[in-house]
Enzyme design. Sequence first.
Site, short mmCIF file in Angstrom:
data_model
loop_
_atom_site.label_atom_id
_atom_site.label_comp_id
_atom_site.label_asym_id
_atom_site.label_seq_id
_atom_site.Cartn_x
_atom_site.Cartn_y
_atom_site.Cartn_z
N SER A 123 0.82 -1.21 -0.17
CA SER A 123 -0.01 0.07 -0.36
C SER A 123 0.71 1.59 0.12
O SER A 123 1.56 1.40 -0.86
CB SER A 123 -1.45 -0.25 1.12
OG SER A 123 -1.81 0.90 1.28
N HIS A 164 -5.47 -0.96 -3.80
CA HIS A 164 -6.99 -1.29 -3.34
C HIS A 164 -7.76 -0.79 -5.11
O HIS A 164 -8.95 -0.05 -4.46
CB HIS A 164 -7.28 -0.36 -2.27
CG HIS A 164 -6.43 -0.48 -0.86
ND1 HIS A 164 -5.28 -1.32 -0.61
CD2 HIS A 164 -5.33 0.40 -0.34
CE1 HIS A 164 -4.90 -1.48 0.41
NE2 HIS A 164 -4.62 0.43 0.09
#
Length: 213
Positions: A123, A164
């Site tokens: 991330s 994401h």
Amino acid sequence: MKLLLLSMQAGALPGFLHTHVGRLSEARIGFVHDAIGRVPEHVSMPDWIYEERQRIVEQVGTVDDLFLAEMKADEVTAALDRIDALYVRGGNTFLLRDAMRISGADKLIVERVKAGLPYIGLSAGSVVAGPSLEPIVPMDDPDEAPNLPSYRGLGLIDSVIVPHADGQLPPYPPEIIEQIVATYGDRYQLQLLEDDQAFVVDERGERMISSAD
């Protein structure tokens, strides 16, 4: 270079470690915490924070916990000399990038990764590997790092990783991903990374692979 850039799921992690680190029982991994800041010792660690670190603990001999914002450049250098790979965790991308700047770790990490040190990001740790953090403004709050002078990334890859990207994680619904593409797609090379995917850079070049748990 040897990079494994994850969104959330880490199914590609064991294979990457076996290929690029070798004898895992003897391996030492540097685990960078700065994307979440330092969690006070009296505060219970959220499950997702514990689980991300635990993935590494269960696979290698030693994990060095690194808090770059609290380290001097010579301490970062010594830490990078000790490890067999660097793992940069998820959290706030801007907080992480600022910690790298404060300690001077940014330049040192780029130098070592280009020289062959395996880099694993998840991330935020994946986003900072790219040329700019700007497209992530809709996802993360830049105000968590008010002294960060620019949105420049480490520049290890030419693409900006957008993690994401399948819009399944509640804080990042499809509307945010669509906003990022509409706002920044003409200015940056965006690499949309779903939670069960990984972006790999190695001697074979750059490619997307599955990373389902």
